[in-house]
Design a protein around this motif. Structure first.
Motif, PDB file in Angstrom:
ATOM      1  N   GLY A 258       0.829  -1.198   0.000  1.00  0.00           N
ATOM      2  CA  GLY A 258       0.000   0.000   0.000  1.00  0.00           C
ATOM      3  C   GLY A 258       0.861   1.245   0.000  1.00  0.00           C
ATOM      4  N   PRO A 259       0.237   2.409   0.104  1.00  0.00           N
ATOM      5  CA  PRO A 259       0.990   3.667   0.157  1.00  0.00           C
ATOM      6  C   PRO A 259       2.027   3.645   1.289  1.00  0.00           C
ATOM      7  CG  PRO A 259      -1.353   4.093  -0.085  1.00  0.00           C
ATOM      8  CD  PRO A 259      -1.205   2.621   0.190  1.00  0.00           C
ATOM      9  N   ASN A 260       3.153   4.299   1.038  1.00  0.00           N
ATOM     10  CA  ASN A 260       4.254   4.366   2.018  1.00  0.00           C
ATOM     11  C   ASN A 260       4.768   2.987   2.409  1.00  0.00           C
ATOM     12  OD1 ASN A 260       4.206   7.255   2.204  1.00  0.00           O
ATOM     13  ND2 ASN A 260       2.330   7.013   3.415  1.00  0.00           N
ATOM     14  N   TRP A 261       4.707   2.056   1.466  1.00  0.00           N
ATOM     15  CA  TRP A 261       5.204   0.687   1.652  1.00  0.00           C
ATOM     16  C   TRP A 261       4.489  -0.062   2.775  1.00  0.00           C
ATOM     17  CZ3 TRP A 261       7.709  -1.257  -2.256  1.00  0.00           C
ATOM     18  CH2 TRP A 261       8.476  -0.430  -3.068  1.00  0.00           C
ATOM     19  N   THR A 262       3.270   0.368   3.131  1.00  0.00           N
ATOM     20  CA  THR A 262       2.528  -0.397   4.132  1.00  0.00           C
ATOM     21  C   THR A 262       2.170  -1.744   3.528  1.00  0.00           C
ATOM     22  OG1 THR A 262       0.450   0.600   3.431  1.00  0.00           O
ATOM     23  CG2 THR A 262       1.583   1.616   5.304  1.00  0.00           C
ATOM     24  N   GLU A 263       2.218  -2.757   4.336  1.00  0.00           N
ATOM     25  CA  GLU A 263       1.933  -4.109   3.862  1.00  0.00           C
ATOM     26  C   GLU A 263       0.517  -4.513   4.242  1.00  0.00           C
ATOM     27  OE1 GLU A 263       4.881  -6.848   5.271  1.00  0.00           O
ATOM     28  OE2 GLU A 263       6.515  -5.772   4.285  1.00  0.00           O
ATOM     29  N   ALA A 264      -0.135  -5.191   3.331  1.00  0.00           N
ATOM     30  CA  ALA A 264      -1.460  -5.733   3.621  1.00  0.00           C
ATOM     31  C   ALA A 264      -1.330  -6.818   4.683  1.00  0.00           C
ATOM     32  CB  ALA A 264      -2.070  -6.324   2.351  1.00  0.00           C
ATOM     33  N   SER A 265      -2.318  -6.909   5.529  1.00  0.00           N
ATOM     34  CA  SER A 265      -2.358  -8.021   6.485  1.00  0.00           C
ATOM     35  C   SER A 265      -2.639  -9.294   5.701  1.00  0.00           C
ATOM     36  CB  SER A 265      -3.465  -7.789   7.513  1.00  0.00           C
ATOM     37  OG  SER A 265      -4.732  -7.890   6.876  1.00  0.00           O
ATOM     38  N   ALA A 266      -2.473 -10.423   6.368  1.00  0.00           N
ATOM     39  CA  ALA A 266      -2.772 -11.700   5.718  1.00  0.00           C
ATOM     40  C   ALA A 266      -4.225 -11.733   5.256  1.00  0.00           C
ATOM     41  CB  ALA A 266      -2.485 -12.860   6.674  1.00  0.00           C
ATOM     42  N   GLU A 267      -5.127 -11.261   6.076  1.00  0.00           N
ATOM     43  CA  GLU A 267      -6.549 -11.273   5.731  1.00  0.00           C
ATOM     44  C   GLU A 267      -6.836 -10.366   4.538  1.00  0.00           C
ATOM     45  OE1 GLU A 267      -5.359 -10.640   8.876  1.00  0.00           O
ATOM     46  OE2 GLU A 267      -5.682 -12.685   9.593  1.00  0.00           O
ATOM     47  N   GLU A 268      -6.233  -9.173   4.542  1.00  0.00           N
ATOM     48  CA  GLU A 268      -6.442  -8.249   3.422  1.00  0.00           C
ATOM     49  C   GLU A 268      -5.894  -8.824   2.120  1.00  0.00           C
ATOM     50  OE1 GLU A 268      -6.083  -3.906   5.662  1.00  0.00           O
ATOM     51  OE2 GLU A 268      -4.249  -5.025   5.171  1.00  0.00           O
ATOM     52  N   LEU A 269      -4.684  -9.374   2.181  1.00  0.00           N
ATOM     53  CA  LEU A 269      -4.081  -9.930   0.961  1.00  0.00           C
ATOM     54  C   LEU A 269      -4.887 -11.121   0.462  1.00  0.00           C
ATOM     55  CD1 LEU A 269      -1.818  -9.744  -1.112  1.00  0.00           C
ATOM     56  CD2 LEU A 269      -0.424 -11.202   0.386  1.00  0.00           C
ATOM     57  N   GLN A 270      -5.304 -11.990   1.356  1.00  0.00           N
ATOM     58  CA  GLN A 270      -6.112 -13.143   0.950  1.00  0.00           C
ATOM     59  C   GLN A 270      -7.404 -12.694   0.271  1.00  0.00           C
ATOM     60  OE1 GLN A 270      -6.629 -15.638   4.413  1.00  0.00           O
ATOM     61  NE2 GLN A 270      -4.411 -15.814   4.695  1.00  0.00           N
ATOM     62  N   ALA A 271      -8.055 -11.685   0.830  1.00  0.00           N
ATOM     63  CA  ALA A 271      -9.304 -11.185   0.239  1.00  0.00           C
ATOM     64  C   ALA A 271      -9.050 -10.598  -1.141  1.00  0.00           C
ATOM     65  CB  ALA A 271      -9.938 -10.139   1.154  1.00  0.00           C
ATOM     66  N   ARG A 272      -7.982  -9.833  -1.293  1.00  0.00           N
ATOM     67  CA  ARG A 272      -7.663  -9.234  -2.595  1.00  0.00           C
ATOM     68  C   ARG A 272      -7.347 -10.298  -3.641  1.00  0.00           C
ATOM     69  NH1 ARG A 272      -3.707  -4.602  -0.001  1.00  0.00           N
ATOM     70  NH2 ARG A 272      -5.394  -3.447   1.035  1.00  0.00           N
ATOM     71  N   VAL A 273      -6.635 -11.322  -3.241  1.00  0.00           N
ATOM     72  CA  VAL A 273      -6.281 -12.394  -4.172  1.00  0.00           C
ATOM     73  C   VAL A 273      -7.520 -13.208  -4.537  1.00  0.00           C
ATOM     74  CG1 VAL A 273      -4.968 -14.551  -4.405  1.00  0.00           C
ATOM     75  CG2 VAL A 273      -3.860 -12.491  -3.505  1.00  0.00           C
ATOM     76  N   ARG A 274      -8.357 -13.523  -3.564  1.00  0.00           N
ATOM     77  CA  ARG A 274      -9.606 -14.252  -3.868  1.00  0.00           C
ATOM     78  C   ARG A 274     -10.459 -13.461  -4.852  1.00  0.00           C
ATOM     79  NH1 ARG A 274      -9.582 -15.449   1.655  1.00  0.00           N
ATOM     80  NH2 ARG A 274     -11.049 -13.782   2.072  1.00  0.00           N
ATOM     81  N   GLU A 275     -10.535 -12.156  -4.649  1.00  0.00           N
ATOM     82  CA  GLU A 275     -11.312 -11.295  -5.544  1.00  0.00           C
ATOM     83  C   GLU A 275     -10.735 -11.312  -6.958  1.00  0.00           C
ATOM     84  OE1 GLU A 275     -12.078  -6.544  -5.946  1.00  0.00           O
ATOM     85  OE2 GLU A 275     -12.218  -7.395  -3.933  1.00  0.00           O
ATOM     86  N   ALA A 276      -9.422 -11.235  -7.072  1.00  0.00           N
ATOM     87  CA  ALA A 276      -8.781 -11.254  -8.396  1.00  0.00           C
ATOM     88  C   ALA A 276      -9.013 -12.591  -9.103  1.00  0.00           C
ATOM     89  CB  ALA A 276      -7.289 -10.983  -8.258  1.00  0.00           C
ATOM     90  N   MET A 277      -8.918 -13.686  -8.369  1.00  0.00           N
ATOM     91  CA  MET A 277      -9.145 -15.000  -8.973  1.00  0.00           C
ATOM     92  C   MET A 277     -10.615 -15.170  -9.366  1.00  0.00           C
ATOM     93  SD  MET A 277      -6.557 -17.621  -6.952  1.00  0.00           S
ATOM     94  CE  MET A 277      -7.363 -17.511  -5.375  1.00  0.00           C
ATOM     95  N   ALA A 278     -11.519 -14.706  -8.515  1.00  0.00           N
ATOM     96  CA  ALA A 278     -12.947 -14.837  -8.822  1.00  0.00           C
ATOM     97  C   ALA A 278     -13.338 -14.000 -10.035  1.00  0.00           C
ATOM     98  CB  ALA A 278     -13.781 -14.414  -7.612  1.00  0.00           C
ATOM     99  N   ALA A 279     -12.634 -12.896 -10.245  1.00  0.00           N
ATOM    100  CA  ALA A 279     -12.927 -12.027 -11.397  1.00  0.00           C
ATOM    101  C   ALA A 279     -12.445 -12.635 -12.702  1.00  0.00           C
ATOM    102  CB  ALA A 279     -12.289 -10.654 -11.192  1.00  0.00           C
ATOM    103  N   ALA A 280     -11.681 -13.723 -12.636  1.00  0.00           N
ATOM    104  CA  ALA A 280     -11.120 -14.358 -13.833  1.00  0.00           C
ATOM    105  C   ALA A 280     -11.408 -15.858 -13.815  1.00  0.00           C
ATOM    106  CB  ALA A 280      -9.624 -14.099 -13.898  1.00  0.00           C
ATOM    107  N   PRO A 281     -12.688 -16.238 -13.936  1.00  0.00           N
ATOM    108  CA  PRO A 281     -13.030 -17.657 -13.814  1.00  0.00           C
ATOM    109  C   PRO A 281     -12.446 -18.539 -14.924  1.00  0.00           C
ATOM    110  CG  PRO A 281     -14.924 -16.385 -14.557  1.00  0.00           C
ATOM    111  CD  PRO A 281     -13.858 -15.404 -14.194  1.00  0.00           C
ATOM    112  N   ASP A 282     -12.025 -17.930 -16.030  1.00  0.00           N
ATOM    113  CA  ASP A 282     -11.452 -18.720 -17.126  1.00  0.00           C
ATOM    114  C   ASP A 282      -9.940 -18.849 -17.026  1.00  0.00           C
ATOM    115  OD1 ASP A 282     -13.962 -19.165 -18.248  1.00  0.00           O
ATOM    116  OD2 ASP A 282     -13.877 -17.280 -19.366  1.00  0.00           O
ATOM    117  N   GLY A 283      -9.369 -18.344 -15.950  1.00  0.00           N
ATOM    118  CA  GLY A 283      -7.934 -18.498 -15.744  1.00  0.00           C
ATOM    119  C   GLY A 283      -7.236 -17.191 -15.477  1.00  0.00           C
ATOM    120  N   TRP A 284      -6.047 -17.295 -14.951  1.00  0.00           N
ATOM    121  CA  TRP A 284      -5.239 -16.145 -14.576  1.00  0.00           C
ATOM    122  C   TRP A 284      -3.796 -16.580 -14.484  1.00  0.00           C
ATOM    123  CZ3 TRP A 284      -3.516 -18.630 -10.398  1.00  0.00           C
ATOM    124  CH2 TRP A 284      -4.409 -19.399  -9.644  1.00  0.00           C
ATOM    125  N   VAL A 285      -2.905 -15.594 -14.504  1.00  0.00           N
ATOM    126  CA  VAL A 285      -1.493 -15.820 -14.202  1.00  0.00           C
ATOM    127  C   VAL A 285      -1.175 -14.902 -13.031  1.00  0.00           C
ATOM    128  CG1 VAL A 285       0.891 -15.629 -15.004  1.00  0.00           C
ATOM    129  CG2 VAL A 285      -0.890 -16.431 -16.584  1.00  0.00           C
TER     130      VAL A 285
END
Length: 171
Positions: A35-62
């Motif tokens: 995040g801004p100023n090199w703040t790091e996402a918590s495990a929960e925040e990162l997991q949610a963001r990754v789940r959202e990205a994967m769900a937005a691409a049901p036909d695949g992702w890299v």
């Protein structure tokens, strides 16, 4: 697909090219983590963001990156292929030095307003170069055992192997 490797291994370049050839979205974990100023996402925040990205691409992702300490097996469990760019340490160090110099000199924004500096690249235990070296040896120690026998796992040990694999899989 999940493309893994240390800093300077070419994950982002390889992943962008792979995603373009396959016609699927490219997801950079660094962009979701920092995040801004090199703040790091918590495990929960990162997991949610990754789940959202994967769900937005049901036909695949890299997805490019590691972050297993925060993600657990969330990406690995869903990946149909796991590619490890296991390049020599000397090559990764040269690449990161060249890349970092260019980013600092050009004031290149990375994610969320963050820019590299000589301080965060070179000095201290958490510097980019120290992180690169520690990660290189940790991955070589842990990943061969962790992924042994996993038919999805591909270990590429040179730039040439990576190019050939990319051409064979996604031409």
């Amino acid at each position: 697909m999940n493309v893994k490797g240390g800093s300077g291994s070419g994950k982002s370049t390889f992943s962008r090219e792979l995603a373009a050839r396959l016609g699927v979205p490219y997801v950079e974990l660094d962009a979701l983590h920092h995040g801004p100023n090199w703040t790091e996402a918590s495990a929960e925040e990162l997991q949610a963001r990754v789940r959202e990205a994967m769900a937005a691409a049901p036909d695949g992702w890299v997805i490019d990156g590691n972050y297993e300490l925060k993600l657990g097996d969330a990406v690995l469990r869903e990946a149909d292929t796991i590619v490890w760019l296991d390049l020599p340490l000397s090559l990764k160090l040269r690449r990161v030095a060249r890349r970092t110099h260019g980013r600092i000199r050009g004031q290149v924004e990375l994610w969320n307003g963050n820019r590299e500096s000589w301080r965060n690249a070179v000095w201290g235990r958490e510097s980019l170069f120290a992180y690169l070296v520690r990660g290189h040896f940790r991955h070589r120690r842990e990943w061969p055992t962790r992924f042994d026998g996993d038919p999805r796992f591909v270990r590429l040990r040179s730039v040439e192997e990576a190019r050939e694999w990319l051409d064979a899989v996604a031409s």
